[in-house]
Design a protein around this motif. Sequence first.
Motif, PDB file in Angstrom:
ATOM      1  N   ALA A 196      -3.902 -10.333  -1.380  1.00 30.18           N
ATOM      2  CA  ALA A 196      -4.219  -8.937  -1.047  1.00 30.18           C
ATOM      3  C   ALA A 196      -3.174  -7.994  -1.635  1.00 30.18           C
ATOM      4  O   ALA A 196      -3.515  -6.894  -2.106  1.00 30.18           O
ATOM      5  CB  ALA A 196      -4.301  -8.763   0.467  1.00 30.18           C
ATOM      6  N   MET A 197      -1.920  -8.412  -1.641  1.00 24.94           N
ATOM      7  CA  MET A 197      -0.856  -7.595  -2.234  1.00 24.94           C
ATOM      8  C   MET A 197      -1.096  -7.418  -3.731  1.00 24.94           C
ATOM      9  O   MET A 197      -0.987  -6.308  -4.269  1.00 24.94           O
ATOM     10  CB  MET A 197       0.507  -8.249  -1.979  1.00 24.94           C
ATOM     11  CG  MET A 197       0.902  -8.301  -0.512  1.00 24.94           C
ATOM     12  SD  MET A 197       2.228  -9.489  -0.134  1.00 24.94           S
ATOM     13  CE  MET A 197       3.574  -8.884  -1.117  1.00 24.94           C
ATOM     14  N   ILE A 198      -1.437  -8.505  -4.395  1.00 24.58           N
ATOM     15  CA  ILE A 198      -1.676  -8.475  -5.839  1.00 24.58           C
ATOM     16  C   ILE A 198      -2.900  -7.622  -6.157  1.00 24.58           C
ATOM     17  O   ILE A 198      -2.869  -6.788  -7.074  1.00 24.58           O
ATOM     18  CB  ILE A 198      -1.826  -9.914  -6.375  1.00 24.58           C
ATOM     19  CG1 ILE A 198      -0.467 -10.624  -6.317  1.00 24.58           C
ATOM     20  CG2 ILE A 198      -2.408  -9.920  -7.786  1.00 24.58           C
ATOM     21  CD1 ILE A 198      -0.529 -12.127  -6.542  1.00 24.58           C
ATOM     22  N   GLU A 199      -3.958  -7.798  -5.402  1.00 22.31           N
ATOM     23  CA  GLU A 199      -5.171  -7.008  -5.631  1.00 22.31           C
ATOM     24  C   GLU A 199      -4.867  -5.517  -5.485  1.00 22.31           C
ATOM     25  O   GLU A 199      -5.307  -4.696  -6.288  1.00 22.31           O
ATOM     26  CB  GLU A 199      -6.268  -7.453  -4.645  1.00 22.31           C
ATOM     27  CG  GLU A 199      -7.614  -6.796  -4.907  1.00 22.31           C
ATOM     28  CD  GLU A 199      -7.792  -5.475  -4.189  1.00 22.31           C
ATOM     29  OE1 GLU A 199      -8.567  -4.643  -4.698  1.00 22.31           O
ATOM     30  OE2 GLU A 199      -7.159  -5.264  -3.136  1.00 22.31           O
ATOM     31  N   CYS A 200      -4.107  -5.149  -4.476  1.00 26.27           N
ATOM     32  CA  CYS A 200      -3.730  -3.753  -4.252  1.00 26.27           C
ATOM     33  C   CYS A 200      -2.911  -3.221  -5.426  1.00 26.27           C
ATOM     34  O   CYS A 200      -3.178  -2.122  -5.926  1.00 26.27           O
ATOM     35  CB  CYS A 200      -2.946  -3.624  -2.948  1.00 26.27           C
ATOM     36  SG  CYS A 200      -2.396  -1.944  -2.585  1.00 26.27           S
ATOM     37  N   LEU A 201      -1.939  -3.974  -5.861  1.00 22.56           N
ATOM     38  CA  LEU A 201      -1.113  -3.536  -7.004  1.00 22.56           C
ATOM     39  C   LEU A 201      -1.968  -3.309  -8.245  1.00 22.56           C
ATOM     40  O   LEU A 201      -1.828  -2.291  -8.933  1.00 22.56           O
ATOM     41  CB  LEU A 201      -0.030  -4.570  -7.317  1.00 22.56           C
ATOM     42  CG  LEU A 201       1.150  -4.623  -6.385  1.00 22.56           C
ATOM     43  CD1 LEU A 201       2.031  -5.822  -6.712  1.00 22.56           C
ATOM     44  CD2 LEU A 201       1.956  -3.333  -6.473  1.00 22.56           C
ATOM     45  N   CYS A 202      -2.826  -4.253  -8.545  1.00 18.64           N
ATOM     46  CA  CYS A 202      -3.655  -4.152  -9.747  1.00 18.64           C
ATOM     47  C   CYS A 202      -4.629  -2.981  -9.673  1.00 18.64           C
ATOM     48  O   CYS A 202      -4.911  -2.337 -10.682  1.00 18.64           O
ATOM     49  CB  CYS A 202      -4.410  -5.453  -9.977  1.00 18.64           C
ATOM     50  SG  CYS A 202      -3.336  -6.837 -10.420  1.00 18.64           S
ATOM     51  N   ARG A 203      -5.135  -2.705  -8.503  1.00 22.38           N
ATOM     52  CA  ARG A 203      -6.119  -1.638  -8.320  1.00 22.38           C
ATOM     53  C   ARG A 203      -5.478  -0.256  -8.257  1.00 22.38           C
ATOM     54  O   ARG A 203      -6.020   0.713  -8.771  1.00 22.38           O
ATOM     55  CB  ARG A 203      -6.919  -1.916  -7.037  1.00 22.38           C
ATOM     56  CG  ARG A 203      -8.013  -0.916  -6.734  1.00 22.38           C
ATOM     57  CD  ARG A 203      -8.859  -1.324  -5.524  1.00 22.38           C
ATOM     58  NE  ARG A 203      -8.123  -1.950  -4.444  1.00 22.38           N
ATOM     59  CZ  ARG A 203      -7.508  -1.294  -3.458  1.00 22.38           C
ATOM     60  NH1 ARG A 203      -7.523   0.023  -3.425  1.00 22.38           N
ATOM     61  NH2 ARG A 203      -6.880  -1.953  -2.494  1.00 22.38           N
ATOM     62  N   ARG A 204      -4.275  -0.162  -7.672  1.00 24.76           N
ATOM     63  CA  ARG A 204      -3.727   1.156  -7.352  1.00 24.76           C
ATOM     64  C   ARG A 204      -2.519   1.599  -8.155  1.00 24.76           C
ATOM     65  O   ARG A 204      -2.175   2.774  -8.124  1.00 24.76           O
ATOM     66  CB  ARG A 204      -3.396   1.191  -5.865  1.00 24.76           C
ATOM     67  CG  ARG A 204      -4.676   0.991  -5.045  1.00 24.76           C
ATOM     68  CD  ARG A 204      -4.562   1.288  -3.607  1.00 24.76           C
ATOM     69  NE  ARG A 204      -3.884   2.534  -3.327  1.00 24.76           N
ATOM     70  CZ  ARG A 204      -3.230   2.757  -2.194  1.00 24.76           C
ATOM     71  NH1 ARG A 204      -3.166   1.842  -1.268  1.00 24.76           N
ATOM     72  NH2 ARG A 204      -2.644   3.907  -1.992  1.00 24.76           N
TER      73      ARG A 204
ATOM     74  N   GLU B 159       0.837  -1.204   0.000  1.00 17.48           N
ATOM     75  CA  GLU B 159       0.000   0.000   0.000  1.00 17.48           C
ATOM     76  C   GLU B 159       0.872   1.254   0.000  1.00 17.48           C
ATOM     77  O   GLU B 159       0.598   2.205  -0.742  1.00 17.48           O
ATOM     78  CB  GLU B 159      -0.948  -0.008   1.193  1.00 17.48           C
ATOM     79  CG  GLU B 159      -2.054  -1.028   1.057  1.00 17.48           C
ATOM     80  CD  GLU B 159      -2.878  -1.225   2.310  1.00 17.48           C
ATOM     81  OE1 GLU B 159      -2.449  -0.786   3.409  1.00 17.48           O
ATOM     82  OE2 GLU B 159      -3.962  -1.834   2.213  1.00 17.48           O
ATOM     83  N   ALA B 160       1.920   1.275   0.813  1.00 17.45           N
ATOM     84  CA  ALA B 160       2.840   2.421   0.836  1.00 17.45           C
ATOM     85  C   ALA B 160       3.555   2.559  -0.505  1.00 17.45           C
ATOM     86  O   ALA B 160       3.727   3.672  -1.009  1.00 17.45           O
ATOM     87  CB  ALA B 160       3.848   2.261   1.973  1.00 17.45           C
ATOM     88  N   PHE B 161       3.969   1.435  -1.087  1.00 20.40           N
ATOM     89  CA  PHE B 161       4.586   1.457  -2.411  1.00 20.40           C
ATOM     90  C   PHE B 161       3.632   2.086  -3.420  1.00 20.40           C
ATOM     91  O   PHE B 161       4.014   2.966  -4.191  1.00 20.40           O
ATOM     92  CB  PHE B 161       4.963   0.041  -2.845  1.00 20.40           C
ATOM     93  CG  PHE B 161       5.283  -0.085  -4.295  1.00 20.40           C
ATOM     94  CD1 PHE B 161       6.529   0.283  -4.783  1.00 20.40           C
ATOM     95  CD2 PHE B 161       4.325  -0.556  -5.189  1.00 20.40           C
ATOM     96  CE1 PHE B 161       6.819   0.189  -6.137  1.00 20.40           C
ATOM     97  CE2 PHE B 161       4.605  -0.663  -6.540  1.00 20.40           C
ATOM     98  CZ  PHE B 161       5.854  -0.279  -7.021  1.00 20.40           C
ATOM     99  N   ALA B 162       2.378   1.648  -3.426  1.00 19.54           N
ATOM    100  CA  ALA B 162       1.393   2.148  -4.386  1.00 19.54           C
ATOM    101  C   ALA B 162       1.215   3.658  -4.264  1.00 19.54           C
ATOM    102  O   ALA B 162       1.048   4.350  -5.278  1.00 19.54           O
ATOM    103  CB  ALA B 162       0.059   1.432  -4.192  1.00 19.54           C
ATOM    104  N   GLU B 163       1.277   4.180  -3.061  1.00 18.81           N
ATOM    105  CA  GLU B 163       1.161   5.626  -2.847  1.00 18.81           C
ATOM    106  C   GLU B 163       2.367   6.377  -3.388  1.00 18.81           C
ATOM    107  O   GLU B 163       2.256   7.549  -3.751  1.00 18.81           O
ATOM    108  CB  GLU B 163       0.994   5.932  -1.362  1.00 18.81           C
ATOM    109  CG  GLU B 163      -0.345   5.532  -0.812  1.00 18.81           C
ATOM    110  CD  GLU B 163      -0.465   5.805   0.672  1.00 18.81           C
ATOM    111  OE1 GLU B 163       0.328   6.600   1.217  1.00 18.81           O
ATOM    112  OE2 GLU B 163      -1.375   5.208   1.284  1.00 18.81           O
TER     113      GLU B 163
END
Length: 133
Positions: free
Chosen positions: A47-55, A20-24
């Motif tokens: 959850a990590m993959i979903e976050c990457l794909c979404r953000r 999440e911090a990376f995505a930001e």
Amino acid sequence: MEEILPGVYIDGAHNISAVEAFAESVPQNEKGNIILFSAVRDKEYEAMIECLCRRVQADFYVVTLISDRRAAEAGTLGKLFEKYTDRPVVVIESAEEALRYVLSHRGGRTVYCLGSLYLTGMIKSLIQEVISC
């Protein structure tokens, strides 16, 4: 995040809060981004993959296997990326071949390698060998 070549970064993001911090922190790149990813089985990698794909806006994802008995199967990770994105997902079992692939398909895009501290260590050790060939 550490730049190991111009436009090629490794990030120790190996859990959901770090992803999440990376995505930001990923800046917009008009030429695009590529994600190189691997993980270990005992992390919340879906959850990590979903976050990457979404953000994180990525042109494509490359999934590989780390050299550790805790490694999550690359095929399993690839299927999860396909679940959360309509972008291309390339599964390459060898981290060295995955690194060669992303470098040869960059075309000005920024490459981010993350998901496992094992992966970042492997990429750091492989980078000189790969670029010297």
